[in-house]
Motif scaffolding. Structure first.
Motif, PDB file in Angstrom:
ATOM      1  N   MET A   1       1.822   5.485  -7.268  1.00 52.74           N
ATOM      2  CA  MET A   1       2.238   4.290  -6.593  1.00 52.74           C
ATOM      3  C   MET A   1       4.397   5.317  -5.791  1.00 52.74           C
ATOM      4  SD  MET A   1       4.834   1.119  -6.418  1.00 52.74           S
ATOM      5  CE  MET A   1       5.589   1.669  -7.686  1.00 52.74           C
ATOM      6  N   CYS A   2       4.662   6.014  -7.408  1.00 47.75           N
ATOM      7  CA  CYS A   2       5.466   6.666  -7.076  1.00 47.75           C
ATOM      8  C   CYS A   2       5.449   7.733  -6.921  1.00 47.75           C
ATOM      9  CB  CYS A   2       6.276   6.903  -9.011  1.00 47.75           C
ATOM     10  SG  CYS A   2       6.797   5.038  -9.368  1.00 47.75           S
TER      11      CYS A   2
ATOM     12  N   LEU B   1       5.226   7.161  -2.651  1.00 50.06           N
ATOM     13  CA  LEU B   1       7.055   7.088  -1.893  1.00 50.06           C
ATOM     14  C   LEU B   1       7.287   7.582  -1.850  1.00 50.06           C
ATOM     15  CD1 LEU B   1       6.790   3.535  -3.344  1.00 50.06           C
ATOM     16  CD2 LEU B   1       6.490   3.839  -1.624  1.00 50.06           C
TER      17      LEU B   1
ATOM     18  N   GLU C   1       5.983   9.821   0.643  1.00 54.26           N
ATOM     19  CA  GLU C   1       6.733   9.685   2.375  1.00 54.26           C
ATOM     20  C   GLU C   1       7.461   9.750   2.888  1.00 54.26           C
ATOM     21  OE1 GLU C   1       2.579   5.907   2.013  1.00 54.26           O
ATOM     22  OE2 GLU C   1       4.587   5.552   1.356  1.00 54.26           O
ATOM     23  N   PHE C   2       8.608   9.440   1.802  1.00 55.44           N
ATOM     24  CA  PHE C   2       9.586   9.339   1.742  1.00 55.44           C
ATOM     25  C   PHE C   2      10.162  11.237   2.015  1.00 55.44           C
ATOM     26  CE2 PHE C   2      14.061  11.102  -0.652  1.00 55.44           C
ATOM     27  CZ  PHE C   2      15.141  10.733   1.098  1.00 55.44           C
TER      28      PHE C   2
ATOM     29  N   PHE D   1       2.163   7.124   6.177  1.00 52.17           N
ATOM     30  CA  PHE D   1       2.024   6.000   5.105  1.00 52.17           C
ATOM     31  C   PHE D   1       0.151   6.627   4.492  1.00 52.17           C
ATOM     32  CE2 PHE D   1       4.763   3.960   7.351  1.00 52.17           C
ATOM     33  CZ  PHE D   1       5.464   3.703   6.813  1.00 52.17           C
TER      34      PHE D   1
ATOM     35  N   GLU E   1       0.468  -3.032  -1.723  1.00 47.60           N
ATOM     36  CA  GLU E   1       1.545  -3.523  -2.386  1.00 47.60           C
ATOM     37  C   GLU E   1       0.756  -4.809  -3.380  1.00 47.60           C
ATOM     38  OE1 GLU E   1       5.491  -2.919  -3.962  1.00 47.60           O
ATOM     39  OE2 GLU E   1       4.348  -2.556  -1.394  1.00 47.60           O
TER      40      GLU E   1
ATOM     41  N   TRP F   1      -0.807  -2.529  -6.225  1.00 48.46           N
ATOM     42  CA  TRP F   1       0.137  -1.678  -7.283  1.00 48.46           C
ATOM     43  C   TRP F   1       0.522  -3.022  -8.414  1.00 48.46           C
ATOM     44  CZ3 TRP F   1       3.656   0.742  -2.594  1.00 48.46           C
ATOM     45  CH2 TRP F   1       2.798   2.367  -2.060  1.00 48.46           C
TER      46      TRP F   1
ATOM     47  N   TYR G   1      16.161   4.337  -0.717  1.00 49.84           N
ATOM     48  CA  TYR G   1      14.482   3.305   0.303  1.00 49.84           C
ATOM     49  C   TYR G   1      13.832   4.022  -0.496  1.00 49.84           C
ATOM     50  CZ  TYR G   1      16.878   3.614   5.408  1.00 49.84           C
ATOM     51  OH  TYR G   1      17.563   3.538   6.281  1.00 49.84           O
ATOM     52  N   ILE G   2      14.255   4.302  -1.451  1.00 48.38           N
ATOM     53  CA  ILE G   2      12.714   5.059  -3.089  1.00 48.38           C
ATOM     54  C   ILE G   2      13.184   3.762  -4.958  1.00 48.38           C
ATOM     55  CG2 ILE G   2      11.319   6.596  -2.441  1.00 48.38           C
ATOM     56  CD1 ILE G   2      13.937   8.647  -3.291  1.00 48.38           C
TER      57      ILE G   2
ATOM     58  N   ASP H   1      12.410   1.585  -5.319  1.00 52.72           N
ATOM     59  CA  ASP H   1      10.420   1.606  -6.094  1.00 52.72           C
ATOM     60  C   ASP H   1      10.115   2.469  -7.313  1.00 52.72           C
ATOM     61  OD1 ASP H   1      11.101  -1.045  -5.043  1.00 52.72           O
ATOM     62  OD2 ASP H   1       9.790  -1.025  -4.049  1.00 52.72           O
ATOM     63  N   VAL H   2      10.717   3.765  -6.944  1.00 51.38           N
ATOM     64  CA  VAL H   2      10.772   4.643  -7.352  1.00 51.38           C
ATOM     65  C   VAL H   2      10.620   5.015  -8.581  1.00 51.38           C
ATOM     66  CG1 VAL H   2       9.680   7.432  -7.162  1.00 51.38           C
ATOM     67  CG2 VAL H   2       8.876   6.279  -5.496  1.00 51.38           C
TER      68      VAL H   2
END
Length: 743
Positions: free
Chosen positions: A45-46, A49, A52-53, A66, A277, A280, A478-479, A481-482
């Motif tokens: 997931m990290c 993300l 994508e970033f 995505f 999500e 995850w 925006y990241i 969650d990383v």
């Protein structure tokens, strides 16, 4: 059906609950280390993300990409492909005309009349020729994607949009040439081979990528709102996950209902961001159950009924079963029961030809499927047989550990099976499980950053790297969650890459001040703690390139000093099957498995990655690696091999032979991987420079033998002629040289 006459079959009703739980724990623990676990999915997931970033940053915050499916979830099996959804700027979908008029850009109004549940037509509400779209960037316009109907309305054609993407993909150049393209549902599919094994872990395997075009909704769909409202009644997913999902978009993707009379202008509602999500948020048992269902589908159901069921159906089954499973059942001892419950649910869905979409609950995912009664009965029979003999079937689904052979040898006796597992298999699956959990988490986190993200970052030019750095500074929110243990090393490798480009420019200029060079080195040092070893090796590389071997030696001594404070270094790369290393003095000792370590001692562990270079780095690389630039766009070298190679370069003539011996040991410790041949090229070049032509020839010969089966380009094709040329230049042939020449 494959393996229809299974040996060692034991009907689950012949076992006690306690015996089932013991077998289940072994099964779950084995999958934890070889296939899937929540820490692997979290790491995936990290990295997804972050990818994508960086993609969003690279395209100046206009186009988004995505990832979906197993590529995003960390639940991939051997047959998994890669799903991507491309979302361009300035085009939106809305359900209310008033809402659409408030949006700047091109807006389509949803029309669900005469459409099956989950499909809509997109009617042009408003457009603005002054606002560009993704089509304008590639020789088309939005008008080219429209189709006018008899009532005068303009509808967005999914056929035209997918054709646009197929044409776009056909023009892309990859390292193996233009991809083979086709249409697959809502996707333009591109197929090419994996030339380096970074994706499939096998040279030459086909990489299948599905590109779907997604258009975001201005707000949540009515079905999405209903689902979110109902979440109050269930413990899964958690309130935190639901809150996250509320902030994510839904999309319309370019595919219609194949049974519709106007399929070419229908679009399917996609909840890709919501669903990933949910995955995850899965715990170990949910993930393992999902992967087992996918393997069962691939091994046993698909052969009797191809294309009837998909991994998406398996995921939906797990969603539904998770919603109805109580919290205290998420334990390894209940994995067998969880999979059995999923199969029973699947069997009921097959019988009724009904599987409701987990979010859009008015949509039947089995609509228009299972139309042939014989096929339907065949699937049901397979599922029933698996349920009756679930232990044997699931043991054959586990990769990396042959539990089935142990079960067969035990004749279905559970205690004998457990005894044999303790004797014959990795102790981590029995009594060392807890002590290995944290090292495995660190391994997954290290691998996600070093491979998934860094391999893509290394070839970037200076302007792209500058955009990455700017995005980290301005858009880090925006990241959030990383995890920092993945995000920070990626930031540092981007800084290191920028410094390497500046160093190349300084080398080209040939005139630079010591002050400027020292600033560069200071900047690299500040970012060299991206891991335990490779970050510092980039600094040493610069010193070697600028002919400062003493300074390079100082860096290498710092590596030993810094590494000795850790009990073990965890290796998160691809260049060796050894997953850990100990440092003793100036000796690096590679070890096969991950270390066992209690949670309280994790501070004594550290990660190290492969050293990654791009072909554009040729001016700054030491001689043996320059040749690798001619055959690979990006290449990996094991840090231990590279460190000893630098020691050979920087050592005095009296010490070179001993350092070459240390390099040789490191090369052999890394043997039997996809990257072995490169290590032998480096070793061979050191022998060549040292004047030992016989050993150099042997190294190049071994290198060729590692690539002859897969056809991978090998820099030895340049190194060997150089060796032969130097032999021919000798005034007199000694016996060894003549033997090499004759070969």
């Amino acid at each position: 059906m494959e393996n229809s006459s299974l040996t060692g079959q034991t009907n689950v009703f012949q076992l006690t609950d306690e015996e089932m739980k013991k077998i289940s724990e072994i099964l779950s623990n084995s999958m934890f280390f070889t296939m899937t676990c929540s820490s692997k999915t979290e790491a995936q997931m990290c990295s997804i993300l972050l990818l994508e970033f960086l993609y969003f940053s690279r395209y100046k915050q206009t186009v988004q990409r995505f990832f979906g499916g197993s590529a995003a979830e960390g639940t991939n099996i051997k047959t998994s492909d890669i799903d991507k959804m491309i979302v361009g700027p300035n085009i939106y979908v809305c359900s209310d005309p008033g809402e659409g008029k408030m949006v700047r850009g091109h807006v389509f109004l949803v029309d669900s009349s005469d459409c099956s549940q989950g499909h809509v037509k997109l009617v042009l509400l408003k457009t603005d020729k002054t606002i560009p779209t993704i089509f304008d960037d590639h020789g088309k316009t939005l008008n080219d994607m429209l189709e006018q109907k008899q009532d005068g309305k303009f509808l967005l054609s999914n056929e035209k949009v997918v054709s646009f993407w197929i044409n776009f993909l056909q023009k892309r150049e990859t390292s193996t040439g233009p991809p083979r393209t086709s249409r697959h549902g809502p996707c333009a599919t591109a197929k090419n081979t994996d030339p380096q094994g970074y994706v499939k872990r096998k040279i030459g395997d086909v990489i299948e990528q599905d590109f779907a075009h997604g258009i975001p909704y201005c707000s949540q769909t009515s079905e999405g709102k209903d689902w979110l409202r109902d979440r109050e009644n269930f413990k899964w997913p958690s309130k935190k996950v639901v809150a996250k999902i509320k902030s994510l978009s839904c999309h319309a993707v370019a595919v219609g209902d194949k049974m519709s009379k106007h399929s070419d202008v229908e679009w399917r509602i996609s909840y890709l961001l919501w669903e990933r999500e949910l995955v995850w948020s899965f715990n170990d048992i949910q993930l393992q159950g999902y992967v087992l269902l996918k393997v069962l589908l691939n091994k046993y159901i698909d052969p009797v009924a191809p294309e009837e069921l998909s991994s998406y159906h398996m995921k939906t089954i797990v969603f539904w079963e998770s919603e109805n499973t109580i919290d205290n059942c998420w334990h390894p001892k209940y994995l067998l029961q969880f999979v059995r419950n999923c199969l029973l649910r699947l069997k009921c869905c097959i019988l009724s030809c009904t599987l409701k979409h987990f979010i859009d609950r008015g949509k039947n995912l089995l609509l228009w499927r299972l139309q042939d009664p014989e096929v339907k009965d065949a699937i049901r029979n397979v599922i029933e047989e698996i349920i009756q003999n679930i232990i044997t079937y699931l043991m054959q689904c586990v990769e990396g550990i042959d539990l089935n052979a142990t079960w067969v040898e035990s004749d279905g006796n559970v205690e004998e099976f457990l005894r044999k597992c303790r004797l014959d298999h990795d102790p981590r699956i029995t009594y060392d499980f807890r002590e290995s959990r944290e090292p495995l988490r660190l391994f997954h986190f290290g691998r996600s950053s070093s491979l998934n993200v860094n391999v893509e970052t290394v070839p970037a030019d200076f302007s792209t790297l500058a955009r990455y750095i700017e995005s980290f500074e301005e858009n880090d929110r925006y990241i959030t969650d990383v995890h920092a243990s993945i995000k920070n090393p990626v930031k540092k490798i981007i800084h290191i890459r920028s410094a390497i480009i500046l160093a190349k420019q300084m080398l080209f200029a040939k005139q630079f001040s010591n002050e400027k060079f020292q600033k560069l080195i200071n900047f690299m040092n500040e970012n060299s703690d991206l891991d335990a070893i490779s970050g510092k090796l980039y600094v040493a590389t610069c010193f070697v390139a600028f002919k400062k071997p003493d300074k390079a030696f100082e860096v290498m001594k710092k590596i030993y000093a810094a590494s000795e404070k850790y009990d073990t270094l965890i290796y998160a790369g691809l260049c060796s099957d050894c997953k850990s290393m100990r440092v003793s003095g100036e000796t690096l000792i590679q070890e096969r498995g991950l270390p066992r370590c209690s949670l309280s001692k994790t501070r004594n562990l550290s990660i190290f990655h492969d050293v990654i270079f791009a072909n554009g780095d040729l001016p700054i690389l030491p001689d043996a690696l320059k040749f690798e630039c001619f055959v690979d766009r990006v290449f990996l070298v094991h840090p231990s091999v590279y460190l000893f190679y630098l020691k050979v370069l920087c050592s005095k003539s009296t010490e070179k032979k001993n350092n070459i011996s240390l390099l040789e040991r490191a090369v052999h410790e890394c043997d039997a991987t996809l990257h072995t041949y490169r290590h032998f090229n480096i070793l061979g070049y050191c022998y060549f420079e040292h004047g030992d032509y016989e050993e150099a020839f042997n190294c190049y010969r071994i290198s060729f033998s590692r690539t002859v089966d897969n056809g991978r380009p090998n820099a030895a094709i340049y190194l060997l002629p150089i060796l032969v040329y130097n032999i021919l230049q000798k005034q007199r042939f000694d016996s060894d040289s003549e033997i090499i020449y004759q070969r």
